[in-house]
Design an enzyme around this catalytic site. Structure first.
Site, PDB file in Angstrom:
ATOM      1  N   LYS A 217       0.833  -1.198   0.007  1.00  0.00           N
ATOM      2  CA  LYS A 217       0.005   0.092   0.021  1.00  0.00           C
ATOM      3  C   LYS A 217       0.785   1.075  -0.035  1.00  0.00           C
ATOM      4  O   LYS A 217       0.623   2.405  -0.878  1.00  0.00           O
ATOM      5  CB  LYS A 217      -0.900  -0.072   1.212  1.00  0.00           C
ATOM      6  CG  LYS A 217      -1.562   1.234   1.394  1.00  0.00           C
ATOM      7  CD  LYS A 217      -2.877   1.249   0.206  1.00  0.00           C
ATOM      8  CE  LYS A 217      -3.603   2.525   0.203  1.00  0.00           C
ATOM      9  NZ  LYS A 217      -4.502   2.558   1.660  1.00  0.00           N
ATOM     10  N   CYS A 271      -4.164   9.085   2.216  1.00  0.00           N
ATOM     11  CA  CYS A 271      -3.288   8.164   1.768  1.00  0.00           C
ATOM     12  C   CYS A 271      -2.024   8.607   1.122  1.00  0.00           C
ATOM     13  O   CYS A 271      -0.856   8.497   1.297  1.00  0.00           O
ATOM     14  CB  CYS A 271      -4.093   7.242   0.698  1.00  0.00           C
ATOM     15  SG  CYS A 271      -5.241   6.242   1.473  1.00  0.00           S
TER      16      CYS A 271
END
Length: 421
Positions: A217, A271
Site C-alpha cells: 500500500k 493516503c
C-alpha cells in the site's frame, strides 16, 4: 471455521463500507466507533460520510438486522481494524513519524472479548512492522491466549494485514472487484483471511507476508505521489515560461508510452499525502526520491497562495479606486479531490484557510459536498452562482463536476485544475 459474526473497528471511509459489504452478504456485523454521532447515525440506517450507493446498502443492512454500530467492542469471530494512522507532531523540516496510538487503542479495546479461534486483521494503512506490533499489544493484554509470534501455526488467535486499496467515490464497487493483498503472520493466518474476504470480494486474494502487504500500500501511493510531484513541478516550470501546462501535458500524452498526470494545488487525503512518509521515516537514507516528491507536493499550496497574492495586486492595479479590504475572493472546493466530501489533508482546505487569514477583505468558500465548514475557518459557505456573481477573484482548487458548467466571465481567475482556462 466459518465466520458468523464480524466486527469492524473504525466506521469511517473504509470501515463503514467494509462493514456494509459483509452485512449485505447476510453476515452479522458489529461496527465499533468512538464517535457517538457516527454510531447513532448508522443505527438509524443512515450514513455520516458521502459515498455513492453506500447509503442504500447501510439502510438495508440495518433494517434487516445484519448491521449494528456500538461504542464498545463485543465478541465476534473476526475483527477488522480500520482506524486512522496519523503523524506524530514534529518540528518544521523534520521527517514526520507515524503515530500508531489508534491501532494500539483498538487492539486494547478488542482484547477483552477475544477468544480462541478468532482472527484479527489490520486494514489501516501502516508502516512496516505495525501488524507485528499489534500482535504484541494483543498478547500483552491477553496472556491466556497464544498468538502467531509465540507458537506459529498453532496460535489461538490469527493475525494478518490486508490494506484497503479503493478509490473514494468508487468504494462500493472497488471493495468487491479489486484484488486484495493479504499478509498473515503464518500460512494459516493468510488462508483464514482469504476465506473471510471471499465472503464478498470477487477479485483475487493474493497471499504474501505481513511486512510485504504493509509495504504494498505504501508503495502504490508513493509511486502516485512521485508522479503527481512531476506534474506539479511541471506546472510551476510552465508558469515561469508562460506555457499552458494542461495543453503541454495533453500533447505529451499523445505519445504511446507517456502518461503524465494532471497538476493541482497539492496532494491530500489520508493516503497519498501520508503514506510516503511512512517509508521515508523508516529508511531516510534510501528514500531520497520519495522524500523529494513529498517536498514538492507539500510546497505547492504555498505556490498557489503566492499566485493569489499576485492576483490581488493585479486587481488593485486594474481598479485603482478599490482597496484590498474591498476585494472579495471565492475559493472553489475544500475536499482533497473531486466529487467527494473528504477534507483530510486537503491542500484546498489548507489554501482556503490561509487566504482567509491573510486577506483583508471577504472570502467566500464554495463546496457543494458539505453542509457546513470547519469551525476554525472564519468565512461563509455559499453557492456556486452567488460566488461567480459577487466575487472579484476566483480561485479554482477542486475540479468538482458542479464547477465545470459554470465559469466566471471577465474576471481574475487562479485556476489550479485547468478547467476554466
Amino acid at each position: 471455521m466459518s465466520f458468523e459474526t464480524i466486527s469492524v473497528v473504525g466506521l469511517g471511509y473504509i470501515g463503514l463500507p467494509t462493514a456494509a459489504m459483509f452485512a449485505s452478504r447476510k453476515k452479522k456485523v458489529i461496527g465499533v466507533d468512538v464517535n457517538q454521532h457516527a454510531v447513532e447515525t448508522i443505527n438509524r440506517g443512515e450514513i455520516h460520510i458521502v459515498e455513492p450507493d453506500l447509503d442504500m446498502i447501510v439502510h438495508a443492512a440495518v433494517t434487516e438486522g445484519y448491521l449494528k454500530a456500538v461504542s464498545t467492542p463485543e465478541p465476534a469471530d473476526a475483527f477488522l481494524i480500520a482506524v486512522p494512522t496519523p503523524f506524530k507532531e514534529c518540528a518544521g523540516g523534520e521527517i514526520p513519524e507515524p503515530d500508531l496510538r489508534f491501532i494500539e487503542a483498538a487492539s486494547k479495546a478488542i482484547a477483552p472479548v477475544l477468544k480462541k479461534g478468532d482472527i484479527v486483521i489490520l486494514e489501516s494503512t501502516s508502516p512496516v512492522g505495525a501488524t507485528e506490533q499489534m500482535a504484541e499489544w494483543l498478547a500483552e493484554a491477553r496472556s491466556d491466549l497464544t498468538f502467531p509470534q509465540m507458537v506459529g501455526e498453532n496460535a489461538d488467535v490469527n493475525i494478518a494485514h490486508c490494506p484497503e486499496r479503493v478509490l473514494p467515490g468508487h468504494v462500493v464497487r472497488e471493495l468487491v472487484e479489486n484484488d486484495r493483498v493479504i499478509g498473515g503472520l503464518t500460512k494459516k493466518c493468510s488462508e483464514r483471511s482469504v476465506e473471510l474476504y471471499k465472503t464478498f470480494v470477487q477479485g483475487e486474494c493474493v497471499i504474501t507476508n505481513a511486512r510485504t502487504a504493509e509495504m504494498v500500500k505504501l508503495t502504490e501511493n508513493s509511486c502516485r505521489d512521485v508522479q503527481i510531484a512531476f506534474a506539479n513541478e511541471l506546472s510551476m516550470i510552465c508558469d515561469e515560461l508562460n506555457i499552458n501546462v494542461w495543453e503541454l501535458i495533453s500533447l505529451a500524452n499523445r505519445h504511446p508510452r507517456i502518461n503524465i498526470l494532471q497538476p493541482g494545488p497539492g496532494v491530500g487525503g489520508h493516503c497519498i499525502a501520508v503514506d510516503p512518509w511512512f517509508i521515508v521515516s523508516k529508511t531516510p537514507e534510501q528514500a531520497k526520491l520519495i522524500y523529494q516528491a513529498r517536498k514538492v507536493n507539500d510546497s505547492k499550496p504555498k505556490w498557489v497562495i503566492d499566485k493569489v497574492k499576485i492576483a490581488i495586486s493585479d486587481f488593485l492595479q486594474e481598479h485603482p479606486s478599490r482597496t484590498a479590504n474591498s476585494i472579495t475572493i471565492a475559493c472553489y472546493g475544500l475536499a482533497f479531490k473531486a466529487n467527494i466530501d473528504d477534507l483530510r489533508e486537503s491542500p484546498a482546505l489548507m489554501i482556503s484557510k490561509e487566504i482567509v487569514k491573510l486577506h483583508q477583505g471577504q472570502t467566500f468558500l464554495v463546496e457543494p459536498n458539505i453542509s457546513s465548514i470547519p469551525v476554525d475557518i472564519d468565512a461563509s459557505l455559499i453557492s456556486i452562482s452567488k460566488a461567480i456573481d459577487e466575487a472579484d477573484i476566483h480561485v479554482m482548487l477542486v475540479d468538482h463536476e458542479e464547477f465545470k458548467d459554470q465559469k466566471p466571465e471577465n474576471a481574475i481567475v487562479v485556476d489550479t485544475k485547468g478547467i476554466w482556462l
